[in-house]
Design a protein around this motif. Structure first.
Motif, PDB file in Angstrom:
ATOM      1  N   LEU A  51      16.092 -23.008 -29.325  1.00  0.00           N
ATOM      2  CA  LEU A  51      15.011 -22.061 -29.608  1.00  0.00           C
ATOM      3  C   LEU A  51      13.942 -22.728 -30.470  1.00  0.00           C
ATOM      4  N   ASP A  52      14.377 -23.478 -31.481  1.00  0.00           N
ATOM      5  CA  ASP A  52      13.430 -24.193 -32.338  1.00  0.00           C
ATOM      6  C   ASP A  52      12.635 -25.230 -31.539  1.00  0.00           C
ATOM      7  N   GLU A  53      13.324 -25.939 -30.637  1.00  0.00           N
ATOM      8  CA  GLU A  53      12.640 -26.931 -29.797  1.00  0.00           C
ATOM      9  C   GLU A  53      11.608 -26.263 -28.890  1.00  0.00           C
ATOM     10  N   ARG A  54      11.984 -25.136 -28.317  1.00  0.00           N
ATOM     11  CA  ARG A  54      11.044 -24.422 -27.443  1.00  0.00           C
ATOM     12  C   ARG A  54       9.834 -23.930 -28.229  1.00  0.00           C
ATOM     13  N   ALA A  55      10.062 -23.454 -29.446  1.00  0.00           N
ATOM     14  CA  ALA A  55       8.940 -22.988 -30.274  1.00  0.00           C
ATOM     15  C   ALA A  55       7.996 -24.145 -30.586  1.00  0.00           C
ATOM     16  N   ALA A  56       8.555 -25.304 -30.896  1.00  0.00           N
ATOM     17  CA  ALA A  56       7.725 -26.488 -31.174  1.00  0.00           C
ATOM     18  C   ALA A  56       6.957 -26.921 -29.922  1.00  0.00           C
ATOM     19  N   ALA A  57       7.606 -26.873 -28.777  1.00  0.00           N
ATOM     20  CA  ALA A  57       6.926 -27.233 -27.523  1.00  0.00           C
ATOM     21  C   ALA A  57       5.807 -26.240 -27.227  1.00  0.00           C
ATOM     22  N   ALA A  58       6.046 -24.970 -27.507  1.00  0.00           N
ATOM     23  CA  ALA A  58       5.003 -23.954 -27.307  1.00  0.00           C
ATOM     24  C   ALA A  58       3.823 -24.208 -28.240  1.00  0.00           C
ATOM     25  N   ASP A  59       4.106 -24.600 -29.480  1.00  0.00           N
ATOM     26  CA  ASP A  59       3.019 -24.939 -30.420  1.00  0.00           C
ATOM     27  C   ASP A  59       2.138 -26.053 -29.859  1.00  0.00           C
ATOM     28  N   ALA A  60       2.780 -27.089 -29.330  1.00  0.00           N
ATOM     29  CA  ALA A  60       2.018 -28.212 -28.765  1.00  0.00           C
ATOM     30  C   ALA A  60       1.192 -27.753 -27.572  1.00  0.00           C
ATOM     31  N   LYS A  61       1.768 -26.905 -26.739  1.00  0.00           N
ATOM     32  CA  LYS A  61       1.047 -26.411 -25.564  1.00  0.00           C
ATOM     33  C   LYS A  61      -0.108 -25.498 -25.986  1.00  0.00           C
ATOM     34  N   ILE A  62       0.086 -24.708 -27.027  1.00  0.00           N
ATOM     35  CA  ILE A  62      -0.975 -23.834 -27.540  1.00  0.00           C
ATOM     36  C   ILE A  62      -2.169 -24.671 -27.988  1.00  0.00           C
ATOM     37  N   GLU A  63      -1.887 -25.754 -28.674  1.00  0.00           N
ATOM     38  CA  GLU A  63      -2.966 -26.645 -29.125  1.00  0.00           C
ATOM     39  C   GLU A  63      -3.697 -27.260 -27.928  1.00  0.00           C
ATOM     40  N   LEU A  64      -2.939 -27.738 -26.956  1.00  0.00           N
ATOM     41  CA  LEU A  64      -3.521 -28.338 -25.758  1.00  0.00           C
ATOM     42  C   LEU A  64      -4.376 -27.330 -24.991  1.00  0.00           C
ATOM     43  N   ARG A  99      -4.193 -17.010 -19.649  1.00  0.00           N
ATOM     44  CA  ARG A  99      -2.862 -16.459 -19.399  1.00  0.00           C
ATOM     45  C   ARG A  99      -1.794 -17.405 -19.930  1.00  0.00           C
ATOM     46  N   GLY A 100      -1.986 -18.702 -19.711  1.00  0.00           N
ATOM     47  CA  GLY A 100      -1.041 -19.686 -20.231  1.00  0.00           C
ATOM     48  C   GLY A 100      -0.966 -19.655 -21.746  1.00  0.00           C
ATOM     49  N   LEU A 101      -2.117 -19.511 -22.382  1.00  0.00           N
ATOM     50  CA  LEU A 101      -2.167 -19.444 -23.844  1.00  0.00           C
ATOM     51  C   LEU A 101      -1.432 -18.210 -24.349  1.00  0.00           C
ATOM     52  N   SER A 102      -1.674 -17.086 -23.720  1.00  0.00           N
ATOM     53  CA  SER A 102      -1.000 -15.848 -24.099  1.00  0.00           C
ATOM     54  C   SER A 102       0.515 -15.977 -23.936  1.00  0.00           C
ATOM     55  N   PHE A 103       0.928 -16.544 -22.810  1.00  0.00           N
ATOM     56  CA  PHE A 103       2.355 -16.744 -22.556  1.00  0.00           C
ATOM     57  C   PHE A 103       2.978 -17.636 -23.628  1.00  0.00           C
ATOM     58  N   GLU A 104       2.334 -18.762 -23.930  1.00  0.00           N
ATOM     59  CA  GLU A 104       2.895 -19.703 -24.908  1.00  0.00           C
ATOM     60  C   GLU A 104       2.974 -19.095 -26.299  1.00  0.00           C
ATOM     61  N   ARG A 105       1.976 -18.315 -26.687  1.00  0.00           N
ATOM     62  CA  ARG A 105       2.011 -17.655 -28.006  1.00  0.00           C
ATOM     63  C   ARG A 105       3.166 -16.662 -28.082  1.00  0.00           C
ATOM     64  N   GLU A 106       3.313 -15.845 -27.050  1.00  0.00           N
ATOM     65  CA  GLU A 106       4.391 -14.856 -27.045  1.00  0.00           C
ATOM     66  C   GLU A 106       5.743 -15.554 -27.003  1.00  0.00           C
ATOM     67  N   HIS A 107       5.851 -16.602 -26.214  1.00  0.00           N
ATOM     68  CA  HIS A 107       7.116 -17.336 -26.104  1.00  0.00           C
ATOM     69  C   HIS A 107       7.493 -17.963 -27.445  1.00  0.00           C
ATOM     70  N   ARG A 108       6.510 -18.550 -28.127  1.00  0.00           N
ATOM     71  CA  ARG A 108       6.770 -19.132 -29.452  1.00  0.00           C
ATOM     72  C   ARG A 108       7.275 -18.063 -30.416  1.00  0.00           C
ATOM     73  N   GLU A 109       6.592 -16.925 -30.448  1.00  0.00           N
ATOM     74  CA  GLU A 109       6.993 -15.859 -31.371  1.00  0.00           C
ATOM     75  C   GLU A 109       8.397 -15.344 -31.059  1.00  0.00           C
ATOM     76  N   TRP A 110       8.703 -15.199 -29.774  1.00  0.00           N
ATOM     77  CA  TRP A 110      10.033 -14.742 -29.387  1.00  0.00           C
ATOM     78  C   TRP A 110      11.083 -15.756 -29.825  1.00  0.00           C
ATOM     79  N   CYS A 111      10.868 -17.033 -29.566  1.00  0.00           N
ATOM     80  CA  CYS A 111      11.831 -18.071 -29.951  1.00  0.00           C
ATOM     81  C   CYS A 111      12.064 -18.086 -31.453  1.00  0.00           C
ATOM     82  N   LEU A 112      10.987 -18.004 -32.227  1.00  0.00           N
ATOM     83  CA  LEU A 112      11.125 -18.002 -33.690  1.00  0.00           C
ATOM     84  C   LEU A 112      11.894 -16.776 -34.166  1.00  0.00           C
TER      85      LEU A 112
END
Length: 189
Positions: free
Chosen positions: A115-128, A160-173
């Protein structure tokens, strides 16, 4: 949806080599369709054989020659047909969710780490994705770009990708925090 439609949609912005198409997929199209470069090259060959894309050879002196591909009128018609078809509802298919479902019985340590790894990956994708959105709209503010931009489709899918990644990060955390708290409480009993 088949890979062919994602490739055709990506080629709407102009001519791309297979390498450039793979980069476009990696950055923008990956928000809604994943493909490895070999799949893209294979699909380009099929689309060219069917007349949906046209390729041309570009001779380069200091590099290997390359082929550039563009959508043909038949490819445009195929995309129009595809756009008119009814879309199937989307669904989640994620092995991490199976692990979370079983966490009560199989242990939470590895699940929390993932879950922590996925949240970190989502952070990187959010920045990109944030950088990509800025590049797509240039100096224009988002509202103005959405009203007057020449081609907003890639921007909208990126949103849509940004929204998905933000929600996914929050869920993982959140889920990692819940599992940590439960592990701590159970250890104290």
């Amino acid at each position: 949806m088949a890979l062919r439609h994602a490739v055709l949609a990506a080629l709407l912005d102009g001519e791309y080599s297979g390498y450039q198409l793979a980069k476009a997929f990696d950055i923008g199209v990956a928000n809604f369709w994943h493909a490895v470069p070999q799949q893209l090259y294979t699909e380009l060959a099929k689309l060219e054989k069917e007349g949906l894309v046209a390729g041309r050879q570009v001779i380069q002196e200091s590099r290997p020659n390359k082929r550039l591909f563009r959508v043909t009128d038949a490819g445009q018609a195929e995309l129009e047909r595809f756009a008119a078809d009814v879309s199937k509802p989307s669904f989640i298919r994620d092995d991490l969710l199976v692990k979370v479902q079983a966490a009560d019985r199989v242990g939470t340590g590895p699940v929390i780490e993932q879950l922590d790894e996925r949240a970190a990956a989502a952070d990187a994708k959010i920045e990109l994705l944030g950088k990509l959105l800025l590049r797509l709209r240039g100096d224009v503010d988002e509202g103005e770009f959405l009203r007057t931009g020449e081609r907003i489709g890639p921007y909208l899918t990126c949103l849509r990708g940004l929204s998905f990644e933000r929600e996914h990060r929050e869920w993982c955390l959140r889920i990692a925090a819940v599992l940590r708290e439960r592990r701590t409480e159970h250890a104290e009993r």
